[in-house]
Structure formats: C-alpha cells, structure tokens
Design a protein around this motif. Sequence first.
Motif, PDB file in Angstrom:
ATOM      1  N   LEU A  41      47.672 -71.099 -53.140  1.00 23.92           N
ATOM      2  CA  LEU A  41      47.188 -72.384 -53.659  1.00 23.92           C
ATOM      3  C   LEU A  41      46.071 -72.950 -52.785  1.00 23.92           C
ATOM      4  O   LEU A  41      45.094 -73.498 -53.294  1.00 23.92           O
ATOM      5  CB  LEU A  41      48.343 -73.378 -53.754  1.00 23.92           C
ATOM      6  CG  LEU A  41      49.345 -73.110 -54.881  1.00 23.92           C
ATOM      7  CD1 LEU A  41      50.521 -74.072 -54.748  1.00 23.92           C
ATOM      8  CD2 LEU A  41      48.675 -73.269 -56.222  1.00 23.92           C
ATOM      9  N   ALA A  42      46.227 -72.822 -51.473  1.00 22.25           N
ATOM     10  CA  ALA A  42      45.191 -73.329 -50.570  1.00 22.25           C
ATOM     11  C   ALA A  42      43.898 -72.541 -50.741  1.00 22.25           C
ATOM     12  O   ALA A  42      42.805 -73.125 -50.798  1.00 22.25           O
ATOM     13  CB  ALA A  42      45.676 -73.248 -49.124  1.00 22.25           C
ATOM     14  N   ALA A  43      43.990 -71.227 -50.828  1.00 22.21           N
ATOM     15  CA  ALA A  43      42.790 -70.407 -51.012  1.00 22.21           C
ATOM     16  C   ALA A  43      42.131 -70.716 -52.357  1.00 22.21           C
ATOM     17  O   ALA A  43      40.899 -70.809 -52.452  1.00 22.21           O
ATOM     18  CB  ALA A  43      43.154 -68.928 -50.924  1.00 22.21           C
ATOM     19  N   GLY A  44      42.935 -70.889 -53.391  1.00 22.49           N
ATOM     20  CA  GLY A  44      42.379 -71.231 -54.699  1.00 22.49           C
ATOM     21  C   GLY A  44      41.685 -72.576 -54.699  1.00 22.49           C
ATOM     22  O   GLY A  44      40.643 -72.754 -55.328  1.00 22.49           O
ATOM     23  N   ALA A  45      42.253 -73.537 -53.983  1.00 15.45           N
ATOM     24  CA  ALA A  45      41.625 -74.860 -53.905  1.00 15.45           C
ATOM     25  C   ALA A  45      40.289 -74.789 -53.176  1.00 15.45           C
ATOM     26  O   ALA A  45      39.320 -75.438 -53.573  1.00 15.45           O
ATOM     27  CB  ALA A  45      42.560 -75.839 -53.205  1.00 15.45           C
ATOM     28  N   ILE A  46      40.229 -73.998 -52.118  1.00 17.44           N
ATOM     29  CA  ILE A  46      38.972 -73.859 -51.368  1.00 17.44           C
ATOM     30  C   ILE A  46      37.910 -73.195 -52.233  1.00 17.44           C
ATOM     31  O   ILE A  46      36.762 -73.657 -52.302  1.00 17.44           O
ATOM     32  CB  ILE A  46      39.200 -73.062 -50.066  1.00 17.44           C
ATOM     33  CG1 ILE A  46      40.036 -73.881 -49.096  1.00 17.44           C
ATOM     34  CG2 ILE A  46      37.881 -72.659 -49.431  1.00 17.44           C
ATOM     35  CD1 ILE A  46      40.496 -73.107 -47.878  1.00 17.44           C
TER      36      ILE A  46
END
Length: 89
Positions: A44-49
């Motif tokens: 989720l963090a990588a997708g948000a970035i």
Amino acid sequence: MFKKIALSAVAAATLATATVAAAPSEAHAKNRAGAVAAGAIFGLAAGAIIASQAQPRYYAPVRCHYRPVTRWNPYYRQYVVVGHRKICR
C-alpha cells in the motif's frame, strides 16, 4: 528527479522482498500472518508513492489584464491615458 529515486527504491525493495519470499525457512513457515500483514502495508505504501508521482500536476492559468498608464497633461489640466501596460499574475 524524485520520481526516478522513488521508482528505483520501490524496484529494489520489491526485488529484495521477492528474494526473501522465495526461500522461506522452516522456523517461519508456521507463522506467516505477520509477513502477509507487512507485505500488505509495504504494498500500500509503495502504491501510494507511485500513484502520487504519476498524477499530472496542475498549474494555475496565467491571468493578465491591461492597466492604463496615465500622465498629467497641463493643456487639459487632468490626467490622460497615454497607453496600457499588460500585467500578468
């Protein structure tokens, strides 16, 4: 420039995660709930970035108007318009 750094960091982290996930040890085979949760959070963090970098940027339109340039005219004894100045914000 930040986009290149973020994408290379995400690629390196994905490669490292794939390497660790490909060879699980016997001790960690019984309890994978923590690994699944960590993977979901990291994903989720990588997708948000990546999503925040992929959005088009909004630039406010340039608003211009013309303001009259006035000078004192002793013949008419008042200010008269002698031209216009373009002012953009």
